[in-house]
Motif scaffolding. Structure first.
Motif, PDB file in Angstrom:
ATOM      1  N   ARG A 484     -12.503 -34.030  -0.292  1.00 14.51           N
ATOM      2  CA  ARG A 484     -12.676 -35.350  -0.707  1.00 14.51           C
ATOM      3  C   ARG A 484     -11.879 -36.569   0.325  1.00 14.51           C
ATOM      4  O   ARG A 484     -12.328 -37.622   0.436  1.00 14.51           O
ATOM      5  CB  ARG A 484     -12.175 -35.699  -2.004  1.00 14.51           C
ATOM      6  N   LEU A 485     -11.005 -36.148   0.659  1.00  7.18           N
ATOM      7  CA  LEU A 485      -9.974 -37.116   1.483  1.00  7.18           C
ATOM      8  C   LEU A 485     -10.196 -37.007   3.093  1.00  7.18           C
ATOM      9  O   LEU A 485      -9.854 -38.029   3.724  1.00  7.18           O
ATOM     10  CB  LEU A 485      -8.602 -37.072   1.032  1.00  7.18           C
ATOM     11  N   ALA A 486     -10.457 -35.792   3.822  1.00  5.14           N
ATOM     12  CA  ALA A 486     -10.826 -35.785   4.938  1.00  5.14           C
ATOM     13  C   ALA A 486     -12.091 -36.293   5.389  1.00  5.14           C
ATOM     14  O   ALA A 486     -13.056 -35.978   4.518  1.00  5.14           O
ATOM     15  CB  ALA A 486     -10.472 -34.391   5.381  1.00  5.14           C
ATOM     16  N   ARG A 487     -12.359 -36.657   6.894  1.00  4.21           N
ATOM     17  CA  ARG A 487     -13.425 -36.895   7.226  1.00  4.21           C
ATOM     18  C   ARG A 487     -14.490 -35.908   7.544  1.00  4.21           C
ATOM     19  O   ARG A 487     -15.415 -35.820   7.103  1.00  4.21           O
ATOM     20  CB  ARG A 487     -13.425 -37.687   8.361  1.00  4.21           C
ATOM     21  N   ARG A 488     -13.772 -34.667   8.130  1.00  5.88           N
ATOM     22  CA  ARG A 488     -14.483 -33.342   8.077  1.00  5.88           C
ATOM     23  C   ARG A 488     -13.117 -32.428   7.903  1.00  5.88           C
ATOM     24  O   ARG A 488     -12.157 -32.618   8.068  1.00  5.88           O
ATOM     25  CB  ARG A 488     -15.127 -33.343   9.640  1.00  5.88           C
ATOM     26  N   TRP A 489     -13.680 -31.138   7.561  1.00  7.37           N
ATOM     27  CA  TRP A 489     -13.042 -30.134   7.482  1.00  7.37           C
ATOM     28  C   TRP A 489     -13.617 -28.894   7.677  1.00  7.37           C
ATOM     29  O   TRP A 489     -14.902 -28.794   7.596  1.00  7.37           O
ATOM     30  CB  TRP A 489     -12.187 -29.966   6.430  1.00  7.37           C
ATOM     31  N   GLY A 490     -13.117 -27.729   7.963  1.00 10.25           N
ATOM     32  CA  GLY A 490     -13.791 -26.519   8.250  1.00 10.25           C
ATOM     33  C   GLY A 490     -12.785 -25.283   8.483  1.00 10.25           C
ATOM     34  O   GLY A 490     -11.615 -25.447   8.425  1.00 10.25           O
ATOM     35  N   ALA A 491     -13.488 -24.102   8.425  1.00  9.34           N
ATOM     36  CA  ALA A 491     -12.560 -22.813   8.659  1.00  9.34           C
ATOM     37  C   ALA A 491     -13.225 -21.864   9.411  1.00  9.34           C
ATOM     38  O   ALA A 491     -14.578 -21.776   9.213  1.00  9.34           O
ATOM     39  CB  ALA A 491     -12.180 -22.166   7.227  1.00  9.34           C
ATOM     40  N   THR A 492     -12.718 -21.343  10.396  1.00  7.29           N
ATOM     41  CA  THR A 492     -13.280 -20.118  11.377  1.00  7.29           C
ATOM     42  C   THR A 492     -12.421 -19.131  11.373  1.00  7.29           C
ATOM     43  O   THR A 492     -11.246 -19.051  11.485  1.00  7.29           O
ATOM     44  CB  THR A 492     -13.431 -21.016  12.798  1.00  7.29           C
ATOM     45  N   ARG A 493     -12.827 -17.984  11.422  1.00  9.16           N
ATOM     46  CA  ARG A 493     -12.038 -16.616  11.834  1.00  9.16           C
ATOM     47  C   ARG A 493     -11.796 -16.827  13.342  1.00  9.16           C
ATOM     48  O   ARG A 493     -12.927 -17.273  14.227  1.00  9.16           O
ATOM     49  CB  ARG A 493     -12.962 -15.562  11.348  1.00  9.16           C
ATOM     50  N   THR A 494     -10.550 -16.282  13.630  1.00  7.39           N
ATOM     51  CA  THR A 494     -10.390 -15.906  15.054  1.00  7.39           C
ATOM     52  C   THR A 494     -10.190 -14.522  15.259  1.00  7.39           C
ATOM     53  O   THR A 494     -10.574 -13.768  14.202  1.00  7.39           O
ATOM     54  CB  THR A 494      -9.075 -16.645  15.459  1.00  7.39           C
ATOM     55  N   THR A 495      -9.884 -14.269  16.581  1.00  7.46           N
ATOM     56  CA  THR A 495      -9.777 -12.650  16.942  1.00  7.46           C
ATOM     57  C   THR A 495      -8.253 -12.196  15.782  1.00  7.46           C
ATOM     58  O   THR A 495      -8.407 -10.888  15.627  1.00  7.46           O
ATOM     59  CB  THR A 495      -9.424 -12.324  18.286  1.00  7.46           C
TER      60      THR A 495
END
Length: 507
Positions: A484-495
């Motif tokens: 709700r408060l961030a302009r964008r957000w996300g999550a990604t797996r790394t190695t």
């Protein structure tokens, strides 16, 4: 009769090889004057000169439908109109004392007319037959040219609709591009380019080329471009992006092949990571003006199957310029393609211009173009180290409180005190979740550009899931706040785990 047949064969060949209605009209007039007439004027339906479907002029009594264009008149001072309306309306030749009007008719449609004048008149049956035959050939050629244009225009529209009209504006990089369709409309192809924002302020630069030409190549290009965007959104390493794309191409059920170069630029680390599937190597123009063809693995085209795409990393400096293109920019008939690439490198080394001017200069320097051209240029500017803050934090209960202190002091030093409360709240939520599951140090990174990027990296591979929390649930509200408060957000797996991030606008 033999001479007449030889003349008819030669004239038909000249008329029938044109893929432009106006050229067809000029070839018809040139064949008729002076051999069969003293003067000739050719009129064609205006619709033949557009890229849209044209039904020509239907025969309806003596009424002429739609506008006509006078295309050619030989000699240029003579304008003939006698018999035009009657020939167009009836669909039959109209013979006068010294004039002859012949409709240009094909497939049940009247596309125009040719008007002839000869002082001695037209009373030779063989000559009348020759005129009728040449008019029929011109009508067929003009109709084929128009159909060809309609098909080419559709393919060109399809191709352009699937290419970006403008590139994203991102911190640490400046982008310009050019795309030109082939000069010969029959060679509408599958060239494409893209610039795709990635997490951690990185960007993916892509150029590709579906082998072959025509509508099917443009359609396949659109599918592959969409697939690359989807794979990039998953933040897969460049080699894996091409591997997945290769599998997709094989699943299309046809032997489609495409070259593709996928490059990731990290403006914080100032590094490029390449993976190549049979595409031309990029050119790097260093800040000091020197240029080089980068030694990226050649790879094999997408669609071959069963191969790995080896990634290569290299360091770059602020002010370096990266140039990616398809073969239409450098291909010279009769020469090796790498000779063309070396010519591109030499051209770039002559002088450094602004991105826009450099693109224009390269396009102007093109030899006779036989293929589509996609050109993507990037000035690599980097993100200043003073705009990046990074900490490694032990996964302890006291860590969230430490994060709040670090964010407050950092944002004050950056002059962003107005953003402290929201950033502190959202970062604490992410760090609290990481501390709960991480077994090794958690990384917190802040990057200041035209937005404030906050990243939390840990060794837990489970990605957070946004869900609705009931009133009596003890958890589940952290990501709701972030969403709700961030302009964008996300999550990604790394190695080694995952990275969860959000952005706050600064302007």
């Amino acid at each position: 009769m033999k001479a007449a047949l030889e003349y008819l064969g030669e004239a038909t060949a000249r008329i029938g090889t044109r893929l432009d209605p106006a050229e067809t009209a000029r070839a018809l007039a040139g064949a008729l004057v002076p051999r069969l007439a003293d003067a000739a004027t050719v009129y064609l339906s205006e619709g033949l000169f557009t890229g849209h479907r044209d039904d020509g002029h239907r025969v309806e009594g003596h009424r002429v439908e739609g506008p006509l264009r006078q295309v050619v008149c030989l000699p240029s001072v003579t304008v003939l109109t006698d018999g035009l309306e009657e020939a167009m309306g009836s669909g039959e030749s109209v013979l006068g004392k010294t004039d002859l009007a012949v409709p240009l008719q094909v497939r049940g449609r009247i596309l125009g007319a040719v008007l002839l004048r000869r002082e001695q008149g037209f009373d030779d049956e063989i000559e009348l037959m020759l005129v009728a035959q040449l008019a029929a050939q011109a009508a067929l050629a003009a109709d084929n040219a128009h159909r060809y244009r309609v098909s080419a225009a559709a393919a060109d529209t399809l191709q352009r609709s699937m290419l970006p009209t403008r590139l994203p504006r991102l911190a640490g990089i400046d982008l310009h591009h050019r795309y030109l369709p082939a000069s010969d409309h029959a060679r509408i192809g599958g060239d494409w380019f893209d610039a795709i924002p990635l997490p951690s302020s990185r960007i993916a630069l892509v150029v590709g080329d579906v082998m072959g030409h025509g509508m099917s190549s443009a359609a396949i290009m659109g599918q592959l471009r969409t697939a690359v965007q989807t794979l990039a959104a998953l933040d897969l390493p460049p080699g894996q992006v091409l591997r997945q794309l290769d599998g997709l191409a094989q699943g299309m059920g046809e032997a489609y092949l495409a070259t593709c170069l996928y490059v990731v630029y990290d403006p914080v680390a100032r590094r490029l990571t390449f993976a190549n599937a049979g595409h031309l190597p990029p050119v790097l123009m260093r800040a000091d003006g020197t240029t080089e063809l980068l030694a990226v693995p050649e790879g094999v085209p997408i669609g071959v199957g069963g191969v790995a795409f080896e990634p290569v990393e290299m360091a770059v400096a602020d002010g370096d310029r990266l140039v990616l293109c398809t073969d239409g920019l450098v291909e010279v008939r009769g020469s090796d393609i790498m000779t063309g690439m070396e010519g591109l490198r030499t051209e770039l080394a002559r002088r450094r211009l602004s991105l826009d001017a450099q693109c224009e200069e390269l396009i102007r320097a093109l030899p006779d173009r036989q293929d589509d051209v996609a050109l993507l240029m990037a000035d690599l500017q980097g993100i200043p180290a003073s705009h990046v803050a990074r900490w490694m934090l032990q996964p302890r209960r006291q860590t969230p409180a430490k994060v709040r202190r670090l964010i407050r002091s950092t944002l004050r030093s950056w002059g962003l005190a107005d953003h402290i409360d929201t950033t502190e709240l959202l970062a604490t939520e992410l760090v609290t979740n990481s501390v709960r599951y991480a077994t090794r140090p958690v990384e917190l990174r802040l990057v200041r550009t035209d937005a404030l990027l906050v990243e939390v990296t840990d060794d837990d591979f489970a990605l957070p899931v946004l869900r609705s929390a009931a009133d009596d649930d003890e958890g589940g509200r952290g990501l709701q706040l972030v969403s709700r408060l961030a302009r964008r957000w996300g999550a990604t797996r790394t190695t080694t785990g995952k990275v969860v991030w959000f952005e706050q606008p600064l302007v």
